[in-house]
Write a protein that holds these residues in place. Structure first.
Motif, PDB file in Angstrom:
ATOM      1  N   GLY A 225     -14.571  71.221  90.886  1.00 27.95           N
ATOM      2  CA  GLY A 225     -13.321  71.130  89.718  1.00 27.95           C
ATOM      3  C   GLY A 225     -11.841  71.183  90.496  1.00 27.95           C
ATOM      4  N   THR A 226     -11.029  70.211  90.662  1.00 31.56           N
ATOM      5  CA  THR A 226      -9.813  70.363  91.240  1.00 31.56           C
ATOM      6  C   THR A 226      -8.959  70.365  89.788  1.00 31.56           C
ATOM      7  OG1 THR A 226      -9.551  67.916  90.974  1.00 31.56           O
ATOM      8  CG2 THR A 226     -10.478  68.880  92.954  1.00 31.56           C
TER       9      THR A 226
ATOM     10  N   LEU B  34      -6.816  68.401  88.830  1.00 33.20           N
ATOM     11  CA  LEU B  34      -6.843  66.947  88.348  1.00 33.20           C
ATOM     12  C   LEU B  34      -8.156  66.771  87.345  1.00 33.20           C
ATOM     13  CD1 LEU B  34      -5.955  64.098  87.854  1.00 33.20           C
ATOM     14  CD2 LEU B  34      -6.953  63.310  89.918  1.00 33.20           C
ATOM     15  N   LEU B  35      -9.410  67.432  87.873  1.00 32.14           N
ATOM     16  CA  LEU B  35     -10.566  67.157  87.136  1.00 32.14           C
ATOM     17  C   LEU B  35     -10.422  67.927  85.809  1.00 32.14           C
ATOM     18  CD1 LEU B  35     -13.174  66.971  90.155  1.00 32.14           C
ATOM     19  CD2 LEU B  35     -12.536  65.238  88.391  1.00 32.14           C
ATOM     20  N   TRP B  36     -10.273  69.227  85.998  1.00 24.26           N
ATOM     21  CA  TRP B  36      -9.992  69.878  84.854  1.00 24.26           C
ATOM     22  C   TRP B  36      -8.849  69.545  83.874  1.00 24.26           C
ATOM     23  CZ3 TRP B  36     -13.639  73.346  83.640  1.00 24.26           C
ATOM     24  CH2 TRP B  36     -14.231  73.829  84.718  1.00 24.26           C
ATOM     25  N   LEU B  37      -7.937  68.792  84.380  1.00 25.58           N
ATOM     26  CA  LEU B  37      -6.978  68.551  83.290  1.00 25.58           C
ATOM     27  C   LEU B  37      -7.656  67.021  82.409  1.00 25.58           C
ATOM     28  CD1 LEU B  37      -3.970  68.696  82.361  1.00 25.58           C
ATOM     29  CD2 LEU B  37      -3.328  67.024  84.188  1.00 25.58           C
ATOM     30  N   VAL B  38      -8.025  66.354  83.217  1.00 29.29           N
ATOM     31  CA  VAL B  38      -8.785  65.037  82.642  1.00 29.29           C
ATOM     32  C   VAL B  38      -9.842  65.402  81.637  1.00 29.29           C
ATOM     33  CG1 VAL B  38     -10.177  63.018  83.099  1.00 29.29           C
ATOM     34  CG2 VAL B  38      -8.479  63.434  84.517  1.00 29.29           C
ATOM     35  N   PHE B  39     -10.510  66.515  82.102  1.00 32.11           N
ATOM     36  CA  PHE B  39     -11.838  66.882  81.215  1.00 32.11           C
ATOM     37  C   PHE B  39     -11.068  67.499  79.892  1.00 32.11           C
ATOM     38  CE2 PHE B  39     -14.074  70.874  79.913  1.00 32.11           C
ATOM     39  CZ  PHE B  39     -15.141  70.152  79.194  1.00 32.11           C
TER      40      PHE B  39
END
Length: 319
Positions: free
Chosen positions: A5-6, A8-13
């Motif tokens: 989890g980067t 960006l990944l957390w933000l998109v999720f």
């Protein structure tokens, strides 16, 4: 915690989840309280599954681009397996939810509201459990064996209890609520309470919502360790859990009229828990490939559903 989890990944999720919930609330409010038809529930179910699969596809592509195709493939399979396991175990939630609604005689028009609020609470509580579990597993690897034994025991218990509904009258949470909370004996639309201050009294709808949350936490204690057997990455565990839970309301209305037709499914869910518990206990001896684990879970669930339809449950005596 080790995780893919980067930011960006957390933000998109977070963005996808928030948009999905806002859209769900907006459409539900636009439609107003109404009895959800099988067709409407089917379309919603297809939509939630499509959303989860789209996120999985994007996660697979993004991870593959960043960390390599092999890692992307593994992450994609872990998400899919975790999602399938959670989705399968959620079916047991549905049957208990239906029992709660029947026990409290919840009007059809108010069942959506109760489920939506219950699902929001479930997402928050599951997030807390997942991060706590990930932290503990990082510090105490031997907890995997405890989880494995717990899942084995739960699977055996579920197998023995299959066909027997929970006794709501003896539920300690329900007994405490009815003894200590001033609540009314009738529903007042979608209101959770009427009156103010010391004169406030709660409607049965509030009791139902609390029981939905408690029930989901109880089931999460089984399902979250099951996904930790697939991956200990909190990002994969949380996202697969949340996407499965988001479709819980649509799944309820899809299955509520067919609960009796899947009478053998609890046995399949018990076998899934036993299989995952054994996989967790053997993790330091032999790490079962994720694709094989996915295939085993799919075969078990698919077989018990097919057998349930091919061999209907005998009609109750007296009919």
């Amino acid at each position: 915690m080790q995780t893919i989890g980067t930011p960006l990944l957390w933000l998109v999720f977070a963005g996808v989840t928030l948009l999905a919930l806002v859209a769900d609330f907006a459409l539900m409010r636009h439609g107003g309280p109404h009895k959800v038809s099988f067709k409407e529930a089917a379309w919603w179910s297809v939509g939630w599954v499509a959303l989860a699969m789209s996120f999985n596809a994007w996660l697979w592509w993004h991870t593959g681009q960043r960390l390599g195709a092999a890692v992307g493939n593994e992450i994609g399979m872990e998400f899919l397996t975790g999602y399938l396991v959670e989705k399968a175990l959620a079916v047991d939630n549905i049957f208990v939810f239906l029992m709660l609604f029947n026990y409290f005689a919840v009007p059809e028009l108010q069942r959506q509201r109760a489920l939506v609020i219950g699902i929001l609470g479930a997402i928050v509580l599951r997030a807390i459990l997942i991060f706590a579990g990930a932290l503990l597993l990082q510090k105490f690897h031997w907890l995997l064996y405890i989880f494995g034994i717990f899942l084995l025991a739960t699977g055996v218990k579920m197998w023995r209890a299959s066909g027997q509904g929970p006794d709501l009258n003896s539920n300690p949470v329900l007994r405490w609520l009815t003894a200590h909370v001033p609540f009314l004996r009738r529903y007042y639309g979608s209101a959770l309470w009427i009156g103010h201050g010391t004169r406030r009294k709660f409607t049965p709808l509030l009791i139902v919502i609390v029981m939905l949350g408690v029930t989901d936490v109880i089931f999460a204690v089984d399902s979250i360790p099951a996904i930790f057997a697939i991956t200990t990455d909190p990002f994969i565990v949380l996202t697969s859990n949340v996407f499965a839970v988001l479709g819980l309301r649509a799944m309820f209305f899809l299955l509520q009229g067919m609960a009796d037709r899947f009478h053998l499914l609890p046995y399949g869910l018990a076998l899934v828990l036993v299989f995952i518990g054994a996989k967790m206990l053997l993790i330091d001896v032999y790490k079962l490939p994720v694709l094989l684990a996915l295939a085993v879970v799919a075969v078990i669930i698919g077989s018990t559903i097919a057998l349930s339809l091919l061999r209907p449950a005998p009609a109750p005596a007296g009919r």
